[in-house]
Scaffold this active site. Structure first.
Site, PDB file in Angstrom:
ATOM      1  N   SER A   1       0.826  -1.198   0.000  1.00  0.00           N
ATOM      2  CA  SER A   1       0.000   0.000   0.000  1.00  0.00           C
ATOM      3  C   SER A   1       0.873   1.267   0.000  1.00  0.00           C
ATOM      4  CB  SER A   1      -0.968  -0.040   1.188  1.00  0.00           C
ATOM      5  OG  SER A   1      -1.972   0.920   1.038  1.00  0.00           O
TER       6      SER A   1
ATOM      7  N   ASP B   1      -8.099  -5.589  -6.612  1.00  0.00           N
ATOM      8  CA  ASP B   1      -7.992  -4.458  -5.688  1.00  0.00           C
ATOM      9  C   ASP B   1      -8.319  -3.193  -6.446  1.00  0.00           C
ATOM     10  OD1 ASP B   1      -7.299  -2.617  -3.692  1.00  0.00           O
ATOM     11  OD2 ASP B   1      -5.183  -2.659  -4.269  1.00  0.00           O
TER      12      ASP B   1
ATOM     13  N   HIS C   1      -6.231  -6.147  -2.073  1.00  0.00           N
ATOM     14  CA  HIS C   1      -5.164  -5.238  -1.665  1.00  0.00           C
ATOM     15  C   HIS C   1      -4.140  -5.901  -0.748  1.00  0.00           C
ATOM     16  CE1 HIS C   1      -3.705  -1.111  -1.142  1.00  0.00           C
ATOM     17  NE2 HIS C   1      -3.615  -1.311   0.155  1.00  0.00           N
TER      18      HIS C   1
END
EC number: 3.4.16.5
Length: 470
Positions: A169, A380, A441
């Site tokens: 991320s 994602d 994700h």
């Protein structure tokens, strides 16, 4: 003989003093349902005069004195890397409403010493003595670097060990900026081997530019709305459109927002997940979504109980467990510190983004010859795979292998057979791009078997489809 025995005991004790700090060793982690075959340590690293970052080191269960050191960083900015430990790639996973810990058989510490660092100060158990939590990208990289130097002073046995930096991320910014500092310190990090970035925010504006077509081709946006954006906001070419700027264009803002509202009743971190989440909490999924909305001037999404009631039980296991008094004591956490949170609103609100893309840092890493892996779960929508494919394409690297293939499959091999795990593209300059099929994700959480095989083969310089042999 007696003198030799005394000398041996003295030398052994002295050697131990130069190794892992006994005061940080975790001896009685509450709730364990198994006996670990590895040591683990929890304590603090000094990152600046007033900044102290909490770490949790899980040593390798295979060959701790020989296996590499792997750093893991979660993103946010403002989310704890203990989420990575407990919910993703670490050996300790929590169940029973925070009452027990079971063993994660797909933990990365089966073949590496994995260091989880809560960064920056104010995140998780990490703290600042002057309570100033305003911090920028460059300051975070400096603090992480200083904390690593302190780690090497606490654990000198790792100095000179093969070293890798991994994360996901917003660690797409943390990792490259830290890597540049590490590359400039050959004395302390002579064997820095590479980085692995999962679903990274490598080009923040382009994440938004690619979201609208990504949503459209996953059947979340109607033709008329998509064509309206293309015609009236993008000169009939969404593929090259600066959609990020359209958030600030009054003629296009509502159109773009309507398109991105396609995931309002879905989990934006995994389109096919059945675990919804309350967007008003400080759990990582809600927190990161709020940060993304703040960046383009959108208010936080309101909680709709009809569509966001979690369908999977015990979504706050980590939060409950890490706030148990006996757990905090075992992890050597000062009682004066506030409750542990997955993500810190105070850090998020005071965070200063300075690296909207990390092209210069990637160019530095490529020139240095270290290995680079960028991987993305392919469902994602928070940091989508198109963004990172385009980011790597912008580096103008030569594609290796069979040019006529769009992407080449890589396979997971397990006890039940072999299956397509995703697709890969290899570039000149030691750069690999992998997708992980059906993952969102948080790849080590969604696809633990595949991610373990992927990372093992990455750090051991093997083909990604090679079965793990420990």
């Amino acid at each position: 003989m007696k003198l030799l025995s005394i000398l041996f005991i003295f030398v052994s004790s002295y050697s131990f003093c130069l190794a892992a700090p006994a005061t940080d060793k975790v001896n009685d982690l509450p709730g364990l349902t198994f006996t670990p075959d590895f040591f683990h340590y929890s304590g603090y690293l000094r990152a600046w005069t007033d900044k102290y970052l909490h770490y949790w080191l899980t040593e390798s269960s295979r060959a701790p004195t020989q296996d590499p050191l792997v750093l893991w960083l979660n993103g946010g900015p403002g989310c704890s890397s203990l989420d990575g430990l407990i919910e993703e790639l670490g050996p300790f996973h929590v169940k029973d409403f925070g009452n027990s810990i079971y063993y994660n058989e797909y933990a990365w510490n089966k073949f590496a010493n994995v260091l989880f660092l809560e960064s920056p100060a104010g995140v998780g158990y990490s703290y600042s003595t002057n309570f100033n939590l305003t911090v920028s990208d460059d300051e975070v990289s400096l603090h992480n670097y200083m904390a690593l130097l302190d780690f090497l002073s606490k654990f000198p046995e790792y100095k000179g060990r093969d070293f890798w930096i991994t994360g996901e991320s917003y660690a797409g910014v943390y990792i490259p900026t830290l890597a540049v500092r590490i590359l400039n310190d050959k004395k302390n990090f002579p064997n820095f081997k590479g980085v692995a970035i999962g679903n990274g925010a490598l080009n923040f504006p382009n994440n938004y530019n690619t979201m609208v077509p990504f949503y459209y081709y996953h059947a979340l946006v109607r033709d008329d709305l998509y064509n309206d954006i293309a015609r009236n906001c993008c000169n009939n070419n969404i593929g090259t459109c600066d959609i990020y700027s359209k958030f600030f264009d009054p003629n296009c803002r509502d159109k773009v927002i309507n398109a991105l509202d396609g995931t309002n009743e879905l989990n934006m971190y995994n389109l096919y997940d059945v675990c919804y989440y309350n967007p008003t909490t400080n759990l990582k999924k809600a927190f990161i979504e709020r940060q993304m909305r703040i960046a383009v001037g959108l208010p936080a999404r309101k909680h709709n109980a009809a569509t966001t009631v979690p369908l999977c039980a015990q979504t706050n296991n980590t939060h409950v467990y890490l706030n148990r008094a006996d757990v905090r004591k075992s992890l050597h956490i000062p009682s004066s510190l506030p409750a542990w949170e997955e993500c810190s609103d105070q850090v998020g609100k005071n965070y200063v983004v300075t690296h909207f893309n990390v092209i210069p840092e990637f160019q530095t890493m490529i020139a240095a010859g270290i290995k680079i892996l960028v991987y993305n779960g392919d469902v994602d929508t928070a940091c989508n795979s198109i963004m990172n494919q385009q980011f790597l394409t912008s580096l103008n690297l030569t594609v290796l292998g069979e040019q006529e293939k769009v992407n080449e499959a890589w396979h997971y091999s397990g006890q039940t057979g072999t299956a397509v795990a995703g697709f890969q593209t290899k570039f000149a300059g030691n750069v690999d791009f992998l997708t992980v099929r059906g993952s969102g994700h948080f790849v080590p959480e969604d696809k633990p078997k595949e991610s373990q095989q992927m990372i093992f083969n990455f750090i051991n310089n093997k083909d990604y489809s090679t079965p793990i042999q420990l």
